[in-house]
Design a protein around this motif. Structure first.
Motif, PDB file in Angstrom:
ATOM      1  N   ALA A   9      45.557  41.270  37.676  1.00  0.00           N
ATOM      2  CA  ALA A   9      44.356  41.653  38.470  1.00  0.00           C
ATOM      3  C   ALA A   9      43.471  42.239  37.147  1.00  0.00           C
ATOM      4  O   ALA A   9      42.238  41.839  37.103  1.00  0.00           O
ATOM      5  CB  ALA A   9      44.864  42.814  39.303  1.00  0.00           C
ATOM      6  N   VAL A  10      44.105  42.986  36.367  1.00  0.00           N
ATOM      7  CA  VAL A  10      43.195  43.288  35.068  1.00  0.00           C
ATOM      8  C   VAL A  10      42.750  42.092  34.179  1.00  0.00           C
ATOM      9  O   VAL A  10      41.641  42.080  33.880  1.00  0.00           O
ATOM     10  CB  VAL A  10      44.134  44.200  34.201  1.00  0.00           C
ATOM     11  CG1 VAL A  10      43.099  44.532  32.849  1.00  0.00           C
ATOM     12  CG2 VAL A  10      44.172  45.539  35.115  1.00  0.00           C
ATOM     13  N   LEU A  13      39.883  40.576  36.150  1.00  0.00           N
ATOM     14  CA  LEU A  13      38.849  41.385  36.114  1.00  0.00           C
ATOM     15  C   LEU A  13      38.038  41.246  34.615  1.00  0.00           C
ATOM     16  O   LEU A  13      36.900  41.004  34.565  1.00  0.00           O
ATOM     17  CB  LEU A  13      39.194  42.928  36.328  1.00  0.00           C
ATOM     18  CG  LEU A  13      38.099  43.656  36.383  1.00  0.00           C
ATOM     19  CD1 LEU A  13      36.970  43.693  37.074  1.00  0.00           C
ATOM     20  CD2 LEU A  13      38.760  45.110  36.208  1.00  0.00           C
ATOM     21  N   GLY A  99      42.057  41.363  41.485  1.00  0.00           N
ATOM     22  CA  GLY A  99      41.233  41.248  40.117  1.00  0.00           C
ATOM     23  C   GLY A  99      39.928  40.574  40.418  1.00  0.00           C
ATOM     24  O   GLY A  99      38.789  41.207  40.133  1.00  0.00           O
TER      25      GLY A  99
END
Length: 163
Positions: A9-10, A13, A99
């Motif tokens: 997810a990071v 993002l 993300g």
């Protein structure tokens, strides 16, 4: 060790926000409108005030913050689901969705709209303009749906039953 879904997810993002920074500040796409890249693909700036494909336009401050809050609520539910998920495919899918959701939430908070710029078309048929966050969300949802459709729901003592 942190859940790999959160790490994914990071990454999603960061890549999403880098791509939007590039579009807005390096090539300044809003000022030039569009760049033809391939015969079926162009970079086209769209400030999307709605949800997917421009539906449910949030054309007031109240609507914008309601939409942002609803999206944040969904992202929180996905984050909690991800926390307890054990299946590797579902972890990847939920990481992609989370993300992407956060990438679009950041846009709504910062700009009041989501920065969309990837535009595929064929001759006179134009497809929707979207971004990397939208792509991650779509891929994550497809993975979740595929797992749900193809997972065996008929079990016998934890093992799939022969048909």
């Amino acid at each position: 060790m942190p859940n790999r879904g959160y790490i994914l997810a990071v990454i999603v993002l960061i890549l999403d926000q880098i791509s939007k920074y590039w579009v807005l500040n390096i090539i300044r796409l809003p000022e030039i409108g569009g760049i033809d890249v391939l015969p079926f693909f162009r970079l086209t700036f769209v400030g999307n005030i709605g949800v997917s494909m421009g539906l449910l336009a949030a054309d007031s401050d109240l609507a914008r913050w309601l939409l942002t809050s609803a999206t944040a609520g969904i992202a929180l539910a996905v984050a909690l689901w991800l926390r307890r998920e054990k299946n590797a495919i579902d972890i990847i899918a939920l990481g992609l969705v989370l993300g992407g959701a956060f990438g679009n939430i950041i846009d709504r908070v910062r700009f009041g709209y989501v920065v969309d710029f990837l535009h595929f078309y064929w001759e006179t048929h134009s497809f929707y303009v979207f971004n990397l966050a939208d792509s991650a969300i779509t891929l994550g949802v497809i993975l979740l749906l595929a797992r749900a459709l193809f997972a065996s729901t008929d079990t016998n003592d934890g093992k799939a039953r022969d048909a």
